[in-house]
Design an enzyme around this catalytic site. Structure first.
Site, PDB file in Angstrom:
ATOM      1  CE1 TYR A 138      -3.434  -2.437   0.611  1.00  0.00           C
ATOM      2  CE2 TYR A 138      -4.769  -0.650   0.941  1.00  0.00           C
ATOM      3  CZ  TYR A 138      -4.756  -1.915   0.914  1.00  0.00           C
ATOM      4  OH  TYR A 138      -5.680  -2.484   0.720  1.00  0.00           O
ATOM      5  CE  LYS A 183       1.191 -17.446  -2.404  1.00  0.00           C
ATOM      6  NZ  LYS A 183       0.312 -18.896  -2.295  1.00  0.00           N
ATOM      7  CG  ASP A 215      -2.428 -20.046  -0.994  1.00  0.00           C
ATOM      8  OD1 ASP A 215      -2.077 -20.074   0.145  1.00  0.00           O
ATOM      9  OD2 ASP A 215      -2.175 -20.800  -2.120  1.00  0.00           O
ATOM     10  CG  ASP A 239      -8.218  -4.552   1.411  1.00  0.00           C
ATOM     11  OD1 ASP A 239      -8.994  -3.950   2.118  1.00  0.00           O
ATOM     12  OD2 ASP A 239      -8.105  -4.787   0.378  1.00  0.00           O
ATOM     13  CG  ASP A 243     -13.883  -6.593   2.191  1.00  0.00           C
ATOM     14  OD1 ASP A 243     -13.661  -5.870   2.827  1.00  0.00           O
ATOM     15  OD2 ASP A 243     -14.162  -6.128   1.099  1.00  0.00           O
TER      16      ASP A 243
HETATM   17  C1  IPM Z   1     -10.308  -1.056   3.822  1.00  0.00           C
HETATM   18  C2  IPM Z   1     -10.636  -0.507   2.413  1.00  0.00           C
HETATM   19  C3  IPM Z   1      -9.496   0.647   2.039  1.00  0.00           C
HETATM   20  C4  IPM Z   1      -8.179  -0.308   2.127  1.00  0.00           C
HETATM   21  C5  IPM Z   1      -9.593   1.145   0.762  1.00  0.00           C
HETATM   22  C6  IPM Z   1     -10.730   1.822   0.650  1.00  0.00           C
HETATM   23  C7  IPM Z   1      -8.455   2.198   0.700  1.00  0.00           C
HETATM   24  O1  IPM Z   1     -10.845  -1.356   1.454  1.00  0.00           O
HETATM   25  O2  IPM Z   1     -10.282  -0.193   4.869  1.00  0.00           O
HETATM   26  O3  IPM Z   1     -10.492  -2.106   4.014  1.00  0.00           O
HETATM   27  O4  IPM Z   1      -7.802  -1.099   0.899  1.00  0.00           O
HETATM   28  O5  IPM Z   1      -7.496  -0.512   3.149  1.00  0.00           O
HETATM   29 MG    MG Z   2     -10.921  -3.428   2.189  1.00  0.00          MG
END
Ligand code: IPM
Ligand code: MG
Length: 361
Positions: A138, A183, A215, A239, A243
């Site tokens: 990042y 990884k 993975d 990240d 999710d």
């Molecule tokens: C998160 C989001 C952010 C990230 C984006 C919006 C930049 O997906 O906080 O997980 O990738 O960190």
């Molecule tokens: Mg995210």
């Protein structure tokens, strides 16, 4: 004692709607002084940049920051020179030194049926993703050179050590199991990561440490989520895996997060995005933001009792059967939510009111 100072950054999309809901909940459990500022697309529109120095300074001077969400199609661009809303979020994380991102995943008992996983799989899941937030791919050098582009992933031992310690300490306060995700079979940064975590483990003999490839972790999260206690991982894997973990709870609309550094104010925000398609519909799920406010009370303002009251109030609202549309099961075999006994579809306002009901008196 003066009221804790909270900076509110509503951001874009449904951001303003959900932070307004969280603010009402905060007002029901304490007295705070607020100041509100634009971030992301809203800041680009107002100032040409996603994060201004003034806003960063206001955040630094606050006791805690509550953030909605940033981004939207209005500002989507592949032009490398155009400002992007996400830069506001990344700049805030970096600018406040928030290297530790905590994303707790504990499906509400009332929502087990909303999970895309079968109930027996999801039952017992209670995990915490500890994501490194200010390093890795990042923040490495990136650029475009003709038909070539690159994003460097860089980690130092010091960066790995401090996030690994957060993971070990968190595990200590929980079930004492730490899964370090990397990884290492492919990436040099991951080998340094693994080596460093192994070395630190000597300081935490009471924590059971395992290493898992990213993975494989993605696979285990859907096949056996209850096996995890604390997951510590780098920025990019964190990240993606957070999710995935969020969806285990039945909706991305449920998962809160806390971003912390060493001292200084933390940033508390839902894991979900700005959901531009929901803007103004009044149906956005405010619970991830309300639960982020609870994390703010606990980790940012040292008000653990108020935090627990908010979390209990959310649980009680869900137990009563109110559901925003995102909490509907999308599978084929379950009847539409409106046919499920005891469940009623509501919007942002009614969901917030249902939480507030449990905080009064
Ligand atoms: C998160 C989001 C952010 C990230 C984006 C919006 C930049 O997906 O906080 O997980 O990738 O960190
Ligand atoms: Mg995210």
């Amino acid at each position: 004692m003066s009221a804790p100072r909270i900076v509110i950054l509503p951001g874009d999309g449904i951001g303003p709607e959900i932070v307004a809901a969280a603010r009402r909940v905060l007002d029901a459990v304490g007295q705070f002084s607020y100041s509100e500022h634009p971030l992301g697309g809203a800041s680009i529109d107002a100032h040409g940049r996603a994060l201004t120095d003034e806003v960063l300074r206001a955040c630094r001077e606050a006791d805690a920051v509550l953030l909605g969400a940033v981004g939207g199609p209005r500002w989507d661009t592949t032009d490398p020179d155009a400002p992007r809303p996400e830069q506001g979020l990344l700049g805030l994380r970096k600018g406040l030194g928030l290297y530790a991102n905590l994303r707790p995943v504990r499906p509400s008992a009332s929502l087990l049926g909303a999970s895309p996983l079968r109930e027996e799989r999801i039952a017992g899941t209670d995990l915490l993703v500890v994501r490194e937030l200010t390093g890795g791919i990042y923040f490495g050098d990136s650029g475009r050179d003709g038909d070539r582009a690159h994003d460097d992933c860089v980690y130092t031992v010091a960066e790995i050590e401090r996030i690994a310690r957060v993971g070990f300490e968190a595990a200590r306060g929980r079930r004492r199991r730490l899964t370090s995700v990397d990884k290492a079979n492919v990436l040099e940064t991951s080998r340094l990561w693994r080596e460093t975590v192994i070395r630190l483990a000597a300081d935490y003999p009471d924590v059971e440490l395992e290493h898992m490839l990213a993975d494989n972790a993605a696979m285990q999260l859907v096949s056996e989520p209850a096996r995890f206690d604390v997951i510590v991982t780098d920025n990019m894997f964190g990240d993606i895996l957070s999710d995935e973990s969020a969806m285990l709870t039945g909706s991305l609309g449920m998962l809160p997060s806390a971003s912390l550094g060493d001292g200084g104010p933390g940033v508390f925000e839902p894991v979900h995005g700005s959901a531009p398609d929901l803007v103004g519909a009044g149906t956005a799920n405010p619970l991830a933001t309300i639960l982020s406010a609870a994390l703010m009370l606990r980790h940012g303002l040292d008000m653990p009792a108020a935090a627990a009251r908010v979390e209990d109030a959310v649980e009680a609202a869900l137990a009563r059967g109110v559901r925003t549309p995102d909490l509907a099961w999308v599978g084929s075999e379950t009847p539409p939510m409106s046919d499920l006994p005891g469940e009623v579809e509501v919007g942002t306002e009614e969901m917030t009111a249902a939480v507030l009901d449990n905080l009064e008196g």
